[in-house]
Scaffold this active site. Structure first.
Site, PDB file in Angstrom:
ATOM      1  N   LYS A   1       2.013  -3.798   6.731  1.00 11.93           N
ATOM      2  CA  LYS A   1       2.312  -3.659   5.445  1.00 11.93           C
ATOM      3  C   LYS A   1       3.936  -3.567   5.369  1.00 11.93           C
ATOM      4  O   LYS A   1       4.602  -3.946   4.557  1.00 11.93           O
ATOM      5  CB  LYS A   1       1.663  -2.579   4.744  1.00 11.93           C
ATOM      6  CG  LYS A   1       0.090  -2.820   4.334  1.00 11.93           C
ATOM      7  CD  LYS A   1      -0.097  -4.150   3.545  1.00 11.93           C
ATOM      8  CE  LYS A   1      -1.764  -4.174   3.334  1.00 11.93           C
ATOM      9  NZ  LYS A   1      -1.892  -5.650   2.843  1.00 11.93           N
TER      10      LYS A   1
ATOM     11  N   TYR B   1      -1.774  -0.663  11.204  1.00  7.97           N
ATOM     12  CA  TYR B   1      -1.961  -1.487   9.732  1.00  7.97           C
ATOM     13  C   TYR B   1      -0.960  -0.988   8.727  1.00  7.97           C
ATOM     14  O   TYR B   1      -0.355  -1.946   8.315  1.00  7.97           O
ATOM     15  CB  TYR B   1      -3.202  -0.727   9.292  1.00  7.97           C
ATOM     16  CG  TYR B   1      -3.603  -0.621   7.853  1.00  7.97           C
ATOM     17  CD1 TYR B   1      -3.625  -1.841   7.152  1.00  7.97           C
ATOM     18  CD2 TYR B   1      -3.240   0.396   6.778  1.00  7.97           C
ATOM     19  CE1 TYR B   1      -3.821  -1.982   5.696  1.00  7.97           C
ATOM     20  CE2 TYR B   1      -3.267   0.319   5.598  1.00  7.97           C
ATOM     21  CZ  TYR B   1      -3.445  -1.063   4.864  1.00  7.97           C
ATOM     22  OH  TYR B   1      -3.495  -1.289   3.601  1.00  7.97           O
TER      23      TYR B   1
ATOM     24  N   SER C   1       0.906  -1.098  -0.085  1.00  6.87           N
ATOM     25  CA  SER C   1       0.094   0.012  -0.025  1.00  6.87           C
ATOM     26  C   SER C   1       1.004   1.116   0.068  1.00  6.87           C
ATOM     27  O   SER C   1       1.973   1.188   0.332  1.00  6.87           O
ATOM     28  CB  SER C   1      -0.882   0.042   1.024  1.00  6.87           C
ATOM     29  OG  SER C   1      -1.296   1.339   1.499  1.00  6.87           O
TER      30      SER C   1
HETATM   31  N1  UFG Z   1     -12.026  11.660   3.569  1.00  6.49           N
HETATM   32  C1  UFG Z   1     -13.270  12.409   3.723  1.00  6.49           C
HETATM   33  N2  UFG Z   1     -14.408  11.852   4.399  1.00  6.49           N
HETATM   34  C2  UFG Z   1     -14.519  10.655   4.639  1.00  6.49           C
HETATM   35  C3  UFG Z   1     -13.455   9.728   4.474  1.00  6.49           C
HETATM   36  C4  UFG Z   1     -12.349  10.117   3.657  1.00  6.49           C
HETATM   37  O1  UFG Z   1     -13.168  13.611   3.744  1.00  6.49           O
HETATM   38  O2  UFG Z   1     -15.524  10.185   5.175  1.00  6.49           O
HETATM   39  C5  UFG Z   1     -11.080  12.188   3.176  1.00  6.49           C
HETATM   40  C6  UFG Z   1      -9.795  11.847   3.842  1.00  6.49           C
HETATM   41  O3  UFG Z   1      -9.756  12.691   5.027  1.00  6.49           O
HETATM   42  C7  UFG Z   1      -8.430  11.775   2.905  1.00  6.49           C
HETATM   43  C8  UFG Z   1      -9.143  11.247   1.740  1.00  6.49           C
HETATM   44  O4  UFG Z   1     -10.628  11.729   1.906  1.00  6.49           O
HETATM   45  O5  UFG Z   1      -8.182  13.008   2.747  1.00  6.49           O
HETATM   46  C9  UFG Z   1      -9.042   9.807   1.397  1.00  6.49           C
HETATM   47  O6  UFG Z   1      -9.386   9.285   2.620  1.00  6.49           O
HETATM   48  P1  UFG Z   1      -9.393   7.416   2.420  1.00  6.49           P
HETATM   49  O7  UFG Z   1      -9.702   6.959   3.774  1.00  6.49           O
HETATM   50  O8  UFG Z   1     -10.236   7.228   1.343  1.00  6.49           O
HETATM   51  O9  UFG Z   1      -8.022   7.086   1.885  1.00  6.49           O
HETATM   52  P2  UFG Z   1      -6.495   7.380   2.694  1.00  6.49           P
HETATM   53  O10 UFG Z   1      -5.774   7.903   1.613  1.00  6.49           O
HETATM   54  O11 UFG Z   1      -6.782   8.004   3.859  1.00  6.49           O
HETATM   55  O12 UFG Z   1      -6.296   5.604   2.739  1.00  6.49           O
HETATM   56  C10 UFG Z   1      -5.828   4.783   1.870  1.00  6.49           C
HETATM   57  C11 UFG Z   1      -5.792   3.397   2.005  1.00  6.49           C
HETATM   58  C12 UFG Z   1      -5.407   3.099   3.292  1.00  6.49           C
HETATM   59  C13 UFG Z   1      -3.995   3.408   3.234  1.00  6.49           C
HETATM   60  C14 UFG Z   1      -3.737   4.715   2.876  1.00  6.49           C
HETATM   61  C15 UFG Z   1      -2.285   5.526   2.866  1.00  6.49           C
HETATM   62  O13 UFG Z   1      -7.495   3.438   2.179  1.00  6.49           O
HETATM   63  O14 UFG Z   1      -5.479   1.560   3.636  1.00  6.49           O
HETATM   64  O15 UFG Z   1      -4.458   5.171   1.904  1.00  6.49           O
HETATM   65  O16 UFG Z   1      -1.971   5.943   1.801  1.00  6.49           O
HETATM   66  F1  UFG Z   1      -3.256   3.119   4.354  1.00  6.49           F
END
Ligand code: UFG
Length: 346
Positions: A157, A153, A129
């Site tokens: 990885k 998590y 990831s």
């Molecule tokens: N976000 C919102 N509202 C929500 C959910 C997410 O605004 O309800 C925002 C988050 O704050 C972030 C963006 O949308 O800015 C993306 O968030 P995600 O949770 O969809 O994805 P992430 O980039 O945080 O996480 C992903 C993977 C993880 C991994 C992570 C690290 O889901 O498994 O990338 O790169 F660990």
């Protein structure tokens, strides 16, 4: 097309796994899926069978496993390579219950590798990831950046990448490709397969989807004061079918090339999209206005993360085909046809 090698796919009933199984079967591979159905349902594999048709379905078998400990000797004896998707992936849950993550992801994978070694099946594609880049100092993220983990998590990885490198160093018969996914979204273009998280979704796209179908009232946008053009955070969203194709090309490389060692590739588009841009794209695709609430930043979130895709392009000949409009189109097709995922309305 003749039938190719047999591939063992752990976590093959899950979101990325099920889409990859479709592409593997279409490419002529035989596929054995091992899944404990902890965060997946067998219905996904029934849909895979419908999508590929009765003839190719003969090349798919499914085995229910519990915690990766009970392993079917026959599967490993027959398999030419393993694609290892199985694992837990919710960042917040890993902070609250790290042992569950270490047990499932670390112990589960170590047990898997032991069985692979025992049956001399030493070709592995592993689901890593972008989390291994932590909060990157520079973007785009290049594969040789220093690796960091921000939560349990992410540590699983990162440790599993290190374990894979050590394993391969000690025994050069191993061939290992580590695929670092950025943010997988979208669904199969048929609308028959898609992401179906248990409980309230943690990730942006499934949350947006559930707001659009009326399961959740509004989207919380976490952070509107980031130093980005619209103040919301930037990520590299990648269509799950592009990701699935990335696994097929990685597997072909693994099967064909001797001496590839243990090598990591980013799977992303190389393009950054903000949360608000993603909301706008989904509104265009669905024709629905999404109620949003601007909220404080989510702890631990990075400002902007996106991939350098040069290495995958040069060495695997792979490049993402789809942009955010196609991702949202297919996500909406899946959601509008399956508003409650694989289940019917409770
Ligand atoms: N976000 C919102 N509202 C929500 C959910 C997410 O605004 O309800 C925002 C988050 O704050 C972030 C963006 O949308 O800015 C993306 O968030 P995600 O949770 O969809 O994805 P992430 O980039 O945080 O996480 C992903 C993977 C993880 C991994 C992570 C690290 O889901 O498994 O990338 O790169 F660990």
């Amino acid at each position: 097309m003749g039938t190719k090698e047999r591939i063992l796919v752990t976590g093959g009933a899950g979101f990325i796994g099920s889409h990859t199984v479709v592409q593997l079967l279409k490419e002529g591979f035989k596929v054995s899926v091992l899944d404990n159905l902890d965060n997946a349902v067998e219905e996904a594999l029934d849909r895979v069978r419908q999508l590929v048709g009765p003839q190719l379905s003969n090349n798919l078998d499914f085995h229910l496993i519990l915690g990766m400990r009970t392993i079917w000797r026959n599967c490993f004896l027959r398999a030419n390579a393993v694609i290892h998707f199985a694992g837990l992936k919710a960042v917040g849950e890993s902070v609250a219950n790290p042992m569950r993550y270490f047990d499932n992801n670390l112990v589960g994978s170590i047990n898997l590798y032991k069985v692979m070694a025992k049956y001399n099946c030493k070709k592995l594609v592993f689901s890593s990831s972008a989390t291994v880049y932590g909060q990157p100092d520079k973007i785009p993220c290049v594969e040789d950046f220093e690796l960091k983990a921000m939560n349990p998590y992410g540590r699983t990885k990162l440790f599993l990448e290190e374990i894979a490198r050590d394993l391969q160093k000690a025994d050069q018969k191993w061939r290992i490709i580590l695929l670092r996914y950025f943010n997988p979204v979208g669904a199969h273009e048929s609308g028959m397969l898609g992401e179906d998280p248990k409980g309230i979704p943690n990730n942006l796209m499934p949350y947006i989807t559930q707001v659009a179908v009326g399961r959740l009232p509004e989207l919380n946008v976490y952070g509107h004061d980031y130093p980005t053009p619209d103040g919301s955070a930037i990520r590299d969203y990648i269509h799950v079918m592009d990701l699935a194709d990335g696994h097929v090309v990685a597997l072909e490389k693994l099967l064909q090339s001797n001496g590839i060692g243990c090598v990591a590739y980013n799977l992303g588009t190389g393009r950054g999209t903000s949360v608000l841009e993603m909301v706008a794209a989904f509104e265009r695709a669905s024709g629905k206005k999404l109620p949003i609430k601007l909220c404080p930043r989510r702890p631990g979130d990075a400002t902007a993360v996106y991939a350098s895709t040069d290495k995958a392009e040069k060495e695997l000949g792979w490049k993402a085909k789809y942009g955010i409009d196609e991702m949202c189109r297919d996500q909406w097709k899946w959601a509008s046809q399956n508003p409650w995922g694989y289940k019917s309305k409770p």
